[in-house]
Design a protein around this motif. Sequence first.
Motif, PDB file in Angstrom:
ATOM      1  N   GLU A  47       0.820  -1.206   0.000  1.00 54.90           N
ATOM      2  CA  GLU A  47       0.000   0.000   0.000  1.00 54.90           C
ATOM      3  C   GLU A  47       0.857   1.259   0.000  1.00 54.90           C
ATOM      4  O   GLU A  47       2.012   1.242   0.450  1.00 54.90           O
ATOM      5  CB  GLU A  47      -0.922   0.041   1.238  1.00 54.90           C
ATOM      6  N   GLY A  85      -0.891   7.080   1.991  1.00 57.04           N
ATOM      7  CA  GLY A  85      -1.336   7.642   3.255  1.00 57.04           C
ATOM      8  C   GLY A  85      -0.611   8.950   3.576  1.00 57.04           C
ATOM      9  O   GLY A  85       0.362   9.313   2.914  1.00 57.04           O
ATOM     10  N   LEU A 111      -5.606   6.188  -1.722  1.00 58.92           N
ATOM     11  CA  LEU A 111      -4.719   5.089  -1.368  1.00 58.92           C
ATOM     12  C   LEU A 111      -4.581   4.137  -2.550  1.00 58.92           C
ATOM     13  O   LEU A 111      -5.531   3.934  -3.312  1.00 58.92           O
ATOM     14  CB  LEU A 111      -5.274   4.325  -0.164  1.00 58.92           C
ATOM     15  N   ARG A 155      -9.379  -1.295   7.918  1.00 60.03           N
ATOM     16  CA  ARG A 155      -8.621  -0.276   8.644  1.00 60.03           C
ATOM     17  C   ARG A 155      -8.552  -0.596  10.132  1.00 60.03           C
ATOM     18  O   ARG A 155      -9.343  -1.392  10.663  1.00 60.03           O
ATOM     19  CB  ARG A 155      -9.230   1.112   8.426  1.00 60.03           C
ATOM     20  N   THR A 199      -9.080   8.427  10.879  1.00 52.37           N
ATOM     21  CA  THR A 199      -7.664   8.211  11.184  1.00 52.37           C
ATOM     22  C   THR A 199      -7.422   6.739  11.510  1.00 52.37           C
ATOM     23  O   THR A 199      -8.043   6.185  12.414  1.00 52.37           O
ATOM     24  CB  THR A 199      -7.226   9.080  12.372  1.00 52.37           C
ATOM     25  N   TYR A 228      -4.575   1.762   7.125  1.00 49.10           N
ATOM     26  CA  TYR A 228      -5.436   1.146   6.118  1.00 49.10           C
ATOM     27  C   TYR A 228      -4.684  -0.003   5.454  1.00 49.10           C
ATOM     28  O   TYR A 228      -3.611   0.194   4.871  1.00 49.10           O
ATOM     29  CB  TYR A 228      -5.872   2.172   5.079  1.00 49.10           C
ATOM     30  N   THR A 281      -0.994   1.456   5.230  1.00 48.66           N
ATOM     31  CA  THR A 281      -0.581   2.842   5.015  1.00 48.66           C
ATOM     32  C   THR A 281      -1.391   3.711   5.976  1.00 48.66           C
ATOM     33  O   THR A 281      -2.601   3.543   6.113  1.00 48.66           O
ATOM     34  CB  THR A 281      -0.780   3.272   3.546  1.00 48.66           C
ATOM     35  N   VAL A 327      -3.235   6.822   7.580  1.00 50.71           N
ATOM     36  CA  VAL A 327      -3.985   8.025   7.265  1.00 50.71           C
ATOM     37  C   VAL A 327      -4.281   8.753   8.566  1.00 50.71           C
ATOM     38  O   VAL A 327      -4.877   8.179   9.485  1.00 50.71           O
ATOM     39  CB  VAL A 327      -5.305   7.685   6.539  1.00 50.71           C
TER      40      VAL A 327
END
Lengths: 108, 121
Positions: free
Chosen positions: B6, B9, B20, B38, B91, B94, B115, B117
Motif C-alpha cells: 500500500e 497515506g 490510497l 482499517r 484516522t 489502512y 498505510t 492516514v
Amino acid sequence: SYVLTQPPSVSVAPGKTARITCGGNNIGSKSVHWYQQKPGQAPVLVIHYDSDRPSGIPERFSGSNSGNTATLTISRVEAGDEADYYCQVWDNSSDRPAFGGGTKLTVL
Amino acid sequence: EVQLVESGGGLVQPGGSLRLSCVASGFTFSSHWMSWVRQAPGKGLEWVANIKQDGSEKYYVDSVKGRFTISRDDAKNSLYLQMNSLRVEDTALYYCAREGGVRGVSWFDPWGQGTLVTVSS
C-alpha cells in the motif's frame, strides 16, 4: 449487524494451552476465521473455515465452532505466540464481513 | 511470493481527500475480490470496502458510504481507495487484503503492511 464478542485478554504460561473464544448468536452456523496480529505487524490468517490451517501455520493452532461460541486453541504456547487475535465471520444480514474486538494473548 | 504493498497515506485536514493505492504481485489479481480494512490507533480491525473481480460490485461499511470509493485496475494489478470528506474518525492504518474462499464465507489473506492516514487540523 452481527456482534462478535471476544475477551479483551487471555494469559497463559509457556508450554500450556491457550483458548480464545469468540461469541456470537448461533455462530456455529457460520464459518469463522482467525487472525494473529503481532505488534507493529499486519494481521496473519491462522485458521479459516472454523478449523483449517493455512500452509505454514503450526499444528499447535486449531479451531472449533459450535453453538454460540467459536474457539481458537493454541497448544504448547510459545513466547512468540504473544499477539492480538481476531475472529471474523460473514454477517449475512448486512452482507458484510464482521470482526471481533480482539483478544490480547499474554505469555507469562 | 504473494505480496500487497500500500501507499498514499499521509496527514490531511478534516474535509480533505486522499487516494490510497495497493499494488499486488505473486498471484492473479484479476481473479480475486479485494478489500480495504482499517485499524484506528490502539483499536481493532474494521472492514471498509470491497470490490468484485470485474469491478461490477462494490460494498462499503455504512460510515464511509458516499465519501469513499473503491476501484481497481487489473492491468496494473492495483487496488485503490479514494477518500473524500475525511473526518477525524477516519484516522487509521489502512490495509489492503485479498479475499479468499466463496463470497459469504470469505476470509482475508494476505494483508499488506498498511498505510497510515491521519486526519487532523
